[in-house]
Design an enzyme around this catalytic site. Structure first.
Site, PDB file in Angstrom:
ATOM      1  N   CYS A  50      71.495  -8.783 142.874  1.00  0.00           N
ATOM      2  CA  CYS A  50      71.438  -9.483 141.582  1.00  0.00           C
ATOM      3  C   CYS A  50      72.548 -10.518 141.491  1.00  0.00           C
ATOM      4  O   CYS A  50      73.712 -10.203 141.716  1.00  0.00           O
ATOM      5  CB  CYS A  50      71.567  -8.473 140.450  1.00  0.00           C
ATOM      6  SG  CYS A  50      71.819  -9.233 138.838  1.00  0.00           S
ATOM      7  N   CYS A  53      75.140  -9.401 138.507  1.00  0.00           N
ATOM      8  CA  CYS A  53      75.934  -8.169 138.492  1.00  0.00           C
ATOM      9  C   CYS A  53      77.405  -8.486 138.816  1.00  0.00           C
ATOM     10  O   CYS A  53      77.704  -9.427 139.555  1.00  0.00           O
ATOM     11  CB  CYS A  53      75.383  -7.165 139.510  1.00  0.00           C
ATOM     12  SG  CYS A  53      74.070  -6.109 138.854  1.00  0.00           S
ATOM     13  N   ASP A  76      74.711 -22.673 137.231  1.00  0.00           N
ATOM     14  CA  ASP A  76      74.864 -23.361 138.517  1.00  0.00           C
ATOM     15  C   ASP A  76      73.746 -24.378 138.753  1.00  0.00           C
ATOM     16  O   ASP A  76      73.863 -25.242 139.623  1.00  0.00           O
ATOM     17  CB  ASP A  76      74.846 -22.340 139.669  1.00  0.00           C
ATOM     18  CG  ASP A  76      76.005 -21.355 139.567  1.00  0.00           C
ATOM     19  OD1 ASP A  76      77.149 -21.806 139.383  1.00  0.00           O
ATOM     20  OD2 ASP A  76      75.765 -20.132 139.657  1.00  0.00           O
ATOM     21  N   HIS A 121      73.205  -3.399 135.038  1.00  0.00           N
ATOM     22  CA  HIS A 121      71.972  -4.108 135.380  1.00  0.00           C
ATOM     23  C   HIS A 121      70.741  -3.603 134.612  1.00  0.00           C
ATOM     24  O   HIS A 121      69.783  -4.345 134.402  1.00  0.00           O
ATOM     25  CB  HIS A 121      71.756  -3.950 136.902  1.00  0.00           C
ATOM     26  CG  HIS A 121      70.653  -4.774 137.462  1.00  0.00           C
ATOM     27  ND1 HIS A 121      70.766  -6.129 137.697  1.00  0.00           N
ATOM     28  CD2 HIS A 121      69.382  -4.441 137.840  1.00  0.00           C
ATOM     29  CE1 HIS A 121      69.626  -6.588 138.200  1.00  0.00           C
ATOM     30  NE2 HIS A 121      68.781  -5.585 138.293  1.00  0.00           N
ATOM     31  N   ASN A 159      65.347 -15.391 127.297  1.00  0.00           N
ATOM     32  CA  ASN A 159      63.992 -15.107 127.786  1.00  0.00           C
ATOM     33  C   ASN A 159      64.065 -13.753 128.420  1.00  0.00           C
ATOM     34  O   ASN A 159      64.860 -13.562 129.342  1.00  0.00           O
ATOM     35  CB  ASN A 159      63.599 -16.068 128.911  1.00  0.00           C
ATOM     36  CG  ASN A 159      63.170 -17.405 128.395  1.00  0.00           C
ATOM     37  OD1 ASN A 159      62.686 -17.519 127.277  1.00  0.00           O
ATOM     38  ND2 ASN A 159      63.354 -18.412 129.212  1.00  0.00           N
ATOM     39  N   CYS A 166      61.203 -14.993 133.037  1.00  0.00           N
ATOM     40  CA  CYS A 166      62.587 -14.650 133.337  1.00  0.00           C
ATOM     41  C   CYS A 166      62.662 -14.073 134.742  1.00  0.00           C
ATOM     42  O   CYS A 166      61.935 -13.140 135.083  1.00  0.00           O
ATOM     43  CB  CYS A 166      63.123 -13.654 132.319  1.00  0.00           C
ATOM     44  SG  CYS A 166      64.802 -13.158 132.683  1.00  0.00           S
ATOM     45  N   SER A 167      63.575 -14.640 135.516  1.00  0.00           N
ATOM     46  CA  SER A 167      63.603 -14.302 136.938  1.00  0.00           C
ATOM     47  C   SER A 167      64.407 -13.041 137.231  1.00  0.00           C
ATOM     48  O   SER A 167      64.283 -12.450 138.285  1.00  0.00           O
ATOM     49  CB  SER A 167      64.202 -15.482 137.708  1.00  0.00           C
ATOM     50  OG  SER A 167      65.438 -15.873 137.117  1.00  0.00           O
ATOM     51  N   HIS A 170      68.613  -8.494 134.791  1.00  0.00           N
ATOM     52  CA  HIS A 170      69.978  -8.245 134.319  1.00  0.00           C
ATOM     53  C   HIS A 170      70.103  -8.777 132.884  1.00  0.00           C
ATOM     54  O   HIS A 170      69.672  -9.894 132.611  1.00  0.00           O
ATOM     55  CB  HIS A 170      71.007  -8.932 135.237  1.00  0.00           C
ATOM     56  CG  HIS A 170      72.388  -8.416 135.006  1.00  0.00           C
ATOM     57  ND1 HIS A 170      73.012  -7.540 135.863  1.00  0.00           N
ATOM     58  CD2 HIS A 170      73.230  -8.585 133.962  1.00  0.00           C
ATOM     59  CE1 HIS A 170      74.193  -7.230 135.364  1.00  0.00           C
ATOM     60  NE2 HIS A 170      74.340  -7.847 134.200  1.00  0.00           N
ATOM     61  N   HIS A 172      70.828 -10.784 130.054  1.00  0.00           N
ATOM     62  CA  HIS A 172      71.509 -12.075 129.919  1.00  0.00           C
ATOM     63  C   HIS A 172      70.726 -13.024 129.028  1.00  0.00           C
ATOM     64  O   HIS A 172      69.526 -12.859 128.821  1.00  0.00           O
ATOM     65  CB  HIS A 172      71.710 -12.726 131.290  1.00  0.00           C
ATOM     66  CG  HIS A 172      70.438 -13.238 131.899  1.00  0.00           C
ATOM     67  ND1 HIS A 172      69.503 -12.402 132.461  1.00  0.00           N
ATOM     68  CD2 HIS A 172      69.928 -14.487 132.019  1.00  0.00           C
ATOM     69  CE1 HIS A 172      68.484 -13.117 132.912  1.00  0.00           C
ATOM     70  NE2 HIS A 172      68.711 -14.388 132.645  1.00  0.00           N
ATOM     71  N   GLN A 174      71.012 -17.441 127.519  1.00  0.00           N
ATOM     72  CA  GLN A 174      71.490 -18.767 127.905  1.00  0.00           C
ATOM     73  C   GLN A 174      71.875 -19.568 126.664  1.00  0.00           C
ATOM     74  O   GLN A 174      71.474 -19.236 125.551  1.00  0.00           O
ATOM     75  CB  GLN A 174      70.386 -19.543 128.626  1.00  0.00           C
ATOM     76  CG  GLN A 174      69.882 -18.893 129.895  1.00  0.00           C
ATOM     77  CD  GLN A 174      68.981 -19.839 130.679  1.00  0.00           C
ATOM     78  OE1 GLN A 174      69.278 -21.027 130.842  1.00  0.00           O
ATOM     79  NE2 GLN A 174      67.866 -19.318 131.174  1.00  0.00           N
ATOM     80  N   GLU A 188      62.618 -29.102 111.785  1.00  0.00           N
ATOM     81  CA  GLU A 188      63.214 -28.145 110.844  1.00  0.00           C
ATOM     82  C   GLU A 188      64.248 -28.815 109.937  1.00  0.00           C
ATOM     83  O   GLU A 188      64.377 -28.449 108.769  1.00  0.00           O
ATOM     84  CB  GLU A 188      63.840 -26.959 111.600  1.00  0.00           C
ATOM     85  CG  GLU A 188      62.794 -26.077 112.262  1.00  0.00           C
ATOM     86  CD  GLU A 188      63.354 -24.715 112.700  1.00  0.00           C
ATOM     87  OE1 GLU A 188      64.577 -24.488 112.564  1.00  0.00           O
ATOM     88  OE2 GLU A 188      62.546 -23.891 113.179  1.00  0.00           O
ATOM     89  N   GLN A 328      46.535 -20.718 116.685  1.00  0.00           N
ATOM     90  CA  GLN A 328      45.624 -19.809 115.989  1.00  0.00           C
ATOM     91  C   GLN A 328      46.028 -18.378 116.287  1.00  0.00           C
ATOM     92  O   GLN A 328      46.570 -18.094 117.346  1.00  0.00           O
ATOM     93  CB  GLN A 328      44.197 -20.093 116.504  1.00  0.00           C
ATOM     94  CG  GLN A 328      43.086 -19.296 115.882  1.00  0.00           C
ATOM     95  CD  GLN A 328      42.799 -18.015 116.655  1.00  0.00           C
ATOM     96  OE1 GLN A 328      43.231 -17.832 117.788  1.00  0.00           O
ATOM     97  NE2 GLN A 328      42.092 -17.102 116.014  1.00  0.00           N
TER      98      GLN A 328
HETATM   99  P1  H2U Z   1      66.498 -16.810 133.508  1.00  0.00           P
HETATM  100  O1  H2U Z   1      66.917 -16.336 132.142  1.00  0.00           O
HETATM  101  O2  H2U Z   1      65.345 -17.747 133.453  1.00  0.00           O
HETATM  102  O3  H2U Z   1      66.346 -15.721 134.510  1.00  0.00           O
HETATM  103  O4  H2U Z   1      67.696 -17.738 134.002  1.00  0.00           O
HETATM  104  C1  H2U Z   1      68.880 -17.340 134.558  1.00  0.00           C
HETATM  105  C2  H2U Z   1      69.711 -18.595 134.776  1.00  0.00           C
HETATM  106  O5  H2U Z   1      70.707 -18.328 135.732  1.00  0.00           O
HETATM  107  C3  H2U Z   1      68.900 -19.779 135.281  1.00  0.00           C
HETATM  108  O6  H2U Z   1      68.980 -20.825 134.349  1.00  0.00           O
HETATM  109  C4  H2U Z   1      70.946 -19.469 136.494  1.00  0.00           C
HETATM  110  C5  H2U Z   1      69.583 -20.149 136.588  1.00  0.00           C
HETATM  111  O7  H2U Z   1      69.755 -21.537 136.721  1.00  0.00           O
HETATM  112  N1  H2U Z   1      71.517 -19.104 137.770  1.00  0.00           N
HETATM  113  C6  H2U Z   1      72.803 -19.490 138.077  1.00  0.00           C
HETATM  114  O8  H2U Z   1      73.450 -20.182 137.290  1.00  0.00           O
HETATM  115  N2  H2U Z   1      73.360 -19.087 139.262  1.00  0.00           N
HETATM  116  C7  H2U Z   1      72.707 -18.371 140.217  1.00  0.00           C
HETATM  117  O9  H2U Z   1      73.273 -18.033 141.237  1.00  0.00           O
HETATM  118  C8  H2U Z   1      71.285 -18.012 140.012  1.00  0.00           C
HETATM  119  C9  H2U Z   1      70.699 -18.329 138.674  1.00  0.00           C
HETATM  120 ZN    ZN Z   2      72.483  -7.236 137.822  1.00  0.00          ZN
END
Ligand code: H2U
Ligand code: ZN
Length: 350
Positions: A50, A53, A76, A121, A159, A166-167, A170, A172, A174, A188, A328
């Site tokens: 991850c 983590c 990043d 995690h 997300n 969401c990838s 963990h 988190h 943004q 708005e 709808q």
């Molecule tokens: P998700 O909420 O869509 O999973 O996004 C996690 C963010 O984490 C995503 O915007 C960032 C991605 O650019 N990320 C980093 O900043 N560093 C990393 O090493 C991987 C993901």
């Molecule tokens: Zn993690």
């Protein structure tokens, strides 16, 4: 039963000025479409693969500190940066008799942050203790305070779940902070300012008071906060979280309001998880006043948009008429609120 419980009708969203078509009679239709696989939750508190983590190395080679509470870093792979782009001039500009206004661009600068809620995690906002969730709220407050000093619009969001793209499981969220007002903010702001001009009151304050008096869309309420399924909800189990006093952005929250918010969010999220019998996917985000000048028309609020329709495996798709004409929904906001309220009551009685 009222006609709106059984007959097609449209409802207006006073925050955006847009309409939603409500078709309650359609909830009886059979489902033969896609059934999304149920989300599987991680089982280990630490995942060596991850990128969020504690102690792990991210994709760019940076290493995470051994953080113990909520922790934020610059994304990043930011969608926005402080580098100024000159608007791209279309080659059509040079066409004699061309229409350059059809090819309008504008520069945008911004900053993107990633917020880890907890080192574990497996955790989610729904499984954090109130203490732990309060620390997340405190981080939102701190980030908003510093980003608002520089950017027009500070979008705190999360997300959650593969269904929302969401990838990483963990826990988190943004923040994207930008120097210009995005579409939703423009709508708005215009609606809330028009309301203040016309009525001399704050739109969402009046709305919250009306919902408290009516009661049928209320989901959860405490000393400082209310959660309702809005009258104009588009997503089946969408909720709107509102503070009870007039607050422009998250950085205006008092410690007690932060704690009560953490408590309300935790209970609401647990209610969603129980209702769908799965870690419920969603997009959640805060809309606070733009800029740093006083915006008396604006009331802080959060939108919570889960994509699920009737179970963990049947999601709502925004397609067809919704993409081409108007959003709808089938289930009425009142029946969605009743089901969510029951789930939340079950969580609270445990
Ligand atoms: P998700 O909420 O869509 O999973 O996004 C996690 C963010 O984490 C995503 O915007 C960032 C991605 O650019 N990320 C980093 O900043 N560093 C990393 O090493 C991987 C993901
Ligand atoms: Zn993690």
């Amino acid at each position: 039963m009222k006609p709106v419980d059984t007959m097609p009708h449209r409802r207006r969203n006073p925050l955006t000025g847009e309409w939603v078509t409500v078709s309650p009679q359609r909830t009886a239709r059979p489902w033969q479409g896609e059934e999304t696989a149920e989300a599987s939750a991680p089982t280990n508190s630490y995942d060596p693969a991850c990128y969020l983590c504690p102690g792990n190395t991210r994709a760019t080679g940076a290493s995470n500190p051994n953080y113990v509470g909520p922790w934020a870093f610059d994304n990043d792979f930011p969608a926005l940066s402080d580098a100024q782009a000159t608007p791209v001039q279309s080659e059509l500009l040079s066409v004699p008799g061309g229409a350059p206004e059809l090819f309008t661009a504008s520069p945008v600068t911004g900053r993107c942050r990633v917020l880890c809620y907890h080192p574990d995690h497996r955790k989610t906002l729904s499984t954090l203790s109130t203490e732990e969730a309060s620390a997340v709220v405190a981080l939102w407050v701190e980030e908003v305070r510093s980003l608002r000093a520089q950017y027009q619009w500070v979008q705190v969001f999360e997300n959650r779940g593969a269904a929302m793209g969401c990838s990483n499981p963990h826990p988190h969220g943004q923040i994207w902070a930008v120097d210009s007002l995005p579409n939703e903010a423009v709508k708005e702001l215009a609606q809330q300012e028009a309301w203040l001009d016309a009525h001399g009151s704050v739109l969402l304050q009046v709305y919250r008071e009306q919902e408290a008096a009516l009661g049928d869309r209320l989901v959860l309420d405490n000393a400082h906060w209310t959660a309702v399924v809005p009258y104009w909800a588009v997503w089946p189990f969408e909720t709107l979280v509102l503070p009870k006093r007039h607050i422009e952005h998250l950085d205006g929250l008092q410690p007690d309001e932060q704690r009560m918010l953490a408590d309300l969010l935790g209970t609401l999220m647990r209610g969603y998880d129980v209702l769908f019998n799965t870690p419920c996917p969603y997009t959640m985000g805060w809309h606070g006043a733009p800029g740093t000048e006083a915006t008396p028309a604006w009331q802080l609020h959060a939108h919570l948009y889960p994509p699920l329709l009737r179970s963990a495996s049947v999601r709502k798709h925004m397609v067809g008429y919704e993409m081409l004409s108007e959003v709808q929904r089938d289930l009425t906001p009142e029946s969605a609120a009743a089901r969510l309220r029951d789930a939340v009551a079950g969580v609270m009685s445990r």
